[in-house]
Design a protein around this motif. Sequence first.
Motif, PDB file in Angstrom:
ATOM      1  N   TRP A  87       0.838  -1.206   0.000  1.00 44.39           N
ATOM      2  CA  TRP A  87       0.000   0.000   0.000  1.00 44.39           C
ATOM      3  C   TRP A  87       0.870   1.251   0.000  1.00 44.39           C
ATOM      4  O   TRP A  87       0.495   2.288  -0.515  1.00 44.39           O
ATOM      5  CB  TRP A  87      -0.930   0.003   1.204  1.00 44.39           C
ATOM      6  CG  TRP A  87      -1.621   1.311   1.420  1.00 44.39           C
ATOM      7  CD1 TRP A  87      -1.408   2.188   2.436  1.00 44.39           C
ATOM      8  CD2 TRP A  87      -2.639   1.893   0.607  1.00 44.39           C
ATOM      9  NE1 TRP A  87      -2.220   3.278   2.297  1.00 44.39           N
ATOM     10  CE2 TRP A  87      -2.991   3.125   1.175  1.00 44.39           C
ATOM     11  CE3 TRP A  87      -3.278   1.492  -0.573  1.00 44.39           C
ATOM     12  CZ2 TRP A  87      -3.956   3.961   0.637  1.00 44.39           C
ATOM     13  CZ3 TRP A  87      -4.242   2.341  -1.108  1.00 44.39           C
ATOM     14  CH2 TRP A  87      -4.577   3.543  -0.509  1.00 44.39           C
ATOM     15  N   ALA A  88       2.056   1.144   0.580  1.00 47.48           N
ATOM     16  CA  ALA A  88       2.964   2.281   0.669  1.00 47.48           C
ATOM     17  C   ALA A  88       4.387   1.818   0.414  1.00 47.48           C
ATOM     18  O   ALA A  88       4.721   0.655   0.628  1.00 47.48           O
ATOM     19  CB  ALA A  88       2.861   2.932   2.041  1.00 47.48           C
ATOM     20  N   THR A  89       5.202   2.766  -0.040  1.00 48.20           N
ATOM     21  CA  THR A  89       6.603   2.493  -0.300  1.00 48.20           C
ATOM     22  C   THR A  89       7.439   3.574   0.367  1.00 48.20           C
ATOM     23  O   THR A  89       7.175   4.758   0.194  1.00 48.20           O
ATOM     24  CB  THR A  89       6.874   2.468  -1.817  1.00 48.20           C
ATOM     25  OG1 THR A  89       6.046   1.476  -2.421  1.00 48.20           O
ATOM     26  CG2 THR A  89       8.325   2.149  -2.101  1.00 48.20           C
ATOM     27  N   LEU A  90       8.417   3.145   1.122  1.00 46.88           N
ATOM     28  CA  LEU A  90       9.326   4.058   1.805  1.00 46.88           C
ATOM     29  C   LEU A  90      10.684   3.994   1.117  1.00 46.88           C
ATOM     30  O   LEU A  90      11.283   2.923   1.012  1.00 46.88           O
ATOM     31  CB  LEU A  90       9.457   3.663   3.277  1.00 46.88           C
ATOM     32  CG  LEU A  90      10.424   4.467   4.131  1.00 46.88           C
ATOM     33  CD1 LEU A  90      10.008   5.931   4.226  1.00 46.88           C
ATOM     34  CD2 LEU A  90      10.541   3.836   5.514  1.00 46.88           C
ATOM     35  N   GLU A  91      11.152   5.135   0.633  1.00 44.70           N
ATOM     36  CA  GLU A  91      12.460   5.234   0.004  1.00 44.70           C
ATOM     37  C   GLU A  91      13.405   5.925   0.982  1.00 44.70           C
ATOM     38  O   GLU A  91      13.100   7.012   1.478  1.00 44.70           O
ATOM     39  CB  GLU A  91      12.376   6.037  -1.300  1.00 44.70           C
ATOM     40  CG  GLU A  91      11.478   5.399  -2.333  1.00 44.70           C
ATOM     41  CD  GLU A  91      11.380   6.186  -3.625  1.00 44.70           C
ATOM     42  OE1 GLU A  91      10.957   5.584  -4.626  1.00 44.70           O
ATOM     43  OE2 GLU A  91      11.719   7.393  -3.645  1.00 44.70           O
ATOM     44  N   VAL A  92      14.534   5.284   1.243  1.00 47.20           N
ATOM     45  CA  VAL A  92      15.506   5.805   2.206  1.00 47.20           C
ATOM     46  C   VAL A  92      16.917   5.626   1.650  1.00 47.20           C
ATOM     47  O   VAL A  92      17.121   4.946   0.646  1.00 47.20           O
ATOM     48  CB  VAL A  92      15.366   5.114   3.581  1.00 47.20           C
ATOM     49  CG1 VAL A  92      14.023   5.475   4.231  1.00 47.20           C
ATOM     50  CG2 VAL A  92      15.512   3.613   3.466  1.00 47.20           C
ATOM     51  N   ALA A  93      17.881   6.211   2.328  1.00 47.88           N
ATOM     52  CA  ALA A  93      19.278   6.129   1.888  1.00 47.88           C
ATOM     53  C   ALA A  93      19.748   4.675   1.846  1.00 47.88           C
ATOM     54  O   ALA A  93      19.412   3.867   2.718  1.00 47.88           O
ATOM     55  CB  ALA A  93      20.162   6.941   2.827  1.00 47.88           C
ATOM     56  N   ALA A  94      20.535   4.365   0.833  1.00 46.37           N
ATOM     57  CA  ALA A  94      21.112   3.019   0.717  1.00 46.37           C
ATOM     58  C   ALA A  94      21.900   2.696   1.982  1.00 46.37           C
ATOM     59  O   ALA A  94      22.610   3.532   2.523  1.00 46.37           O
ATOM     60  CB  ALA A  94      22.010   2.938  -0.508  1.00 46.37           C
ATOM     61  N   GLY A  95      21.720   1.489   2.471  1.00 46.85           N
ATOM     62  CA  GLY A  95      22.386   1.042   3.688  1.00 46.85           C
ATOM     63  C   GLY A  95      21.521   1.144   4.922  1.00 46.85           C
ATOM     64  O   GLY A  95      21.852   0.587   5.972  1.00 46.85           O
ATOM     65  N   SER A  96      20.389   1.844   4.823  1.00 46.34           N
ATOM     66  CA  SER A  96      19.510   2.060   5.977  1.00 46.34           C
ATOM     67  C   SER A  96      18.857   0.775   6.480  1.00 46.34           C
ATOM     68  O   SER A  96      18.715   0.582   7.684  1.00 46.34           O
ATOM     69  CB  SER A  96      18.415   3.073   5.639  1.00 46.34           C
ATOM     70  OG  SER A  96      18.955   4.343   5.370  1.00 46.34           O
ATOM     71  N   ILE A  97      18.443  -0.090   5.572  1.00 46.59           N
ATOM     72  CA  ILE A  97      17.762  -1.322   5.975  1.00 46.59           C
ATOM     73  C   ILE A  97      18.682  -2.173   6.847  1.00 46.59           C
ATOM     74  O   ILE A  97      18.286  -2.622   7.926  1.00 46.59           O
ATOM     75  CB  ILE A  97      17.264  -2.099   4.733  1.00 46.59           C
ATOM     76  CG1 ILE A  97      16.094  -1.338   4.094  1.00 46.59           C
ATOM     77  CG2 ILE A  97      16.853  -3.525   5.105  1.00 46.59           C
ATOM     78  CD1 ILE A  97      15.646  -1.896   2.750  1.00 46.59           C
ATOM     79  N   ALA A  98      19.911  -2.360   6.406  1.00 42.66           N
ATOM     80  CA  ALA A  98      20.864  -3.154   7.188  1.00 42.66           C
ATOM     81  C   ALA A  98      21.234  -2.436   8.483  1.00 42.66           C
ATOM     82  O   ALA A  98      21.290  -3.055   9.556  1.00 42.66           O
ATOM     83  CB  ALA A  98      22.111  -3.442   6.368  1.00 42.66           C
ATOM     84  N   ARG A  99      21.498  -1.147   8.410  1.00 44.22           N
ATOM     85  CA  ARG A  99      21.925  -0.375   9.580  1.00 44.22           C
ATOM     86  C   ARG A  99      20.888  -0.405  10.698  1.00 44.22           C
ATOM     87  O   ARG A  99      21.221  -0.512  11.876  1.00 44.22           O
ATOM     88  CB  ARG A  99      22.197   1.080   9.165  1.00 44.22           C
ATOM     89  CG  ARG A  99      22.610   2.001  10.291  1.00 44.22           C
ATOM     90  CD  ARG A  99      22.952   3.398   9.784  1.00 44.22           C
ATOM     91  NE  ARG A  99      21.900   4.040   9.019  1.00 44.22           N
ATOM     92  CZ  ARG A  99      20.880   4.710   9.561  1.00 44.22           C
ATOM     93  NH1 ARG A  99      20.775   4.825  10.863  1.00 44.22           N
ATOM     94  NH2 ARG A  99      19.980   5.274   8.784  1.00 44.22           N
ATOM     95  N   LEU A 100      19.596  -0.361  10.313  1.00 38.98           N
ATOM     96  CA  LEU A 100      18.522  -0.304  11.302  1.00 38.98           C
ATOM     97  C   LEU A 100      17.857  -1.658  11.566  1.00 38.98           C
ATOM     98  O   LEU A 100      16.967  -1.757  12.395  1.00 38.98           O
ATOM     99  CB  LEU A 100      17.471   0.718  10.861  1.00 38.98           C
ATOM    100  CG  LEU A 100      17.991   2.166  10.799  1.00 38.98           C
ATOM    101  CD1 LEU A 100      16.985   3.056  10.091  1.00 38.98           C
ATOM    102  CD2 LEU A 100      18.304   2.680  12.197  1.00 38.98           C
ATOM    103  N   GLY A 101      18.267  -2.690  10.846  1.00 37.50           N
ATOM    104  CA  GLY A 101      17.695  -4.017  11.054  1.00 37.50           C
ATOM    105  C   GLY A 101      16.239  -4.123  10.646  1.00 37.50           C
ATOM    106  O   GLY A 101      15.458  -4.825  11.288  1.00 37.50           O
ATOM    107  N   ILE A 102      15.872  -3.458   9.561  1.00 33.51           N
ATOM    108  CA  ILE A 102      14.491  -3.521   9.067  1.00 33.51           C
ATOM    109  C   ILE A 102      14.281  -4.888   8.416  1.00 33.51           C
ATOM    110  O   ILE A 102      15.121  -5.341   7.631  1.00 33.51           O
ATOM    111  CB  ILE A 102      14.222  -2.396   8.046  1.00 33.51           C
ATOM    112  CG1 ILE A 102      14.554  -1.018   8.633  1.00 33.51           C
ATOM    113  CG2 ILE A 102      12.784  -2.462   7.542  1.00 33.51           C
ATOM    114  CD1 ILE A 102      13.794  -0.652   9.872  1.00 33.51           C
TER     115      ILE A 102
END
Length: 120
Positions: A87-102
């Motif tokens: 339903w939604a898409t979040l675009e963030v800086a590359a590396g954020s998913i790993a850094r924050l453990g998403i």
Amino acid sequence: MGAIRRNTQLLWSEVVLAAGFWDRLQGLLGKSALHEEQGLLLMPCASVHTWGMRFPLDIVFLDREQMVLACREGVKPYGLKSCRGAWATLEVAAGSIARLGIAEGQRLEWISIGTKSAAA
């Protein structure tokens, strides 16, 4: 403008909501980078393209309850990503998913800090 948190943890403090057609169409085009506190939340949105982008992104797809359905890391310019049921898409800086453990199955929460909706 708003923020995204997971439980009580603030993840991104400068997230712009793109809920209108033109805001979603513009997206991050013309931007040279995102820093680690910034993001763009597109809704409704189940697919994104990175044509014309100048930098890679991490992309998080969310359902209507803001549960993470899928994570795409380091999406390079001139790509296309989608997620069935998003339903939604979040675009963030590359590396954020790993850094924050998403990860899939986590619940993220959008917190409105202001009333303006426009591309970051």
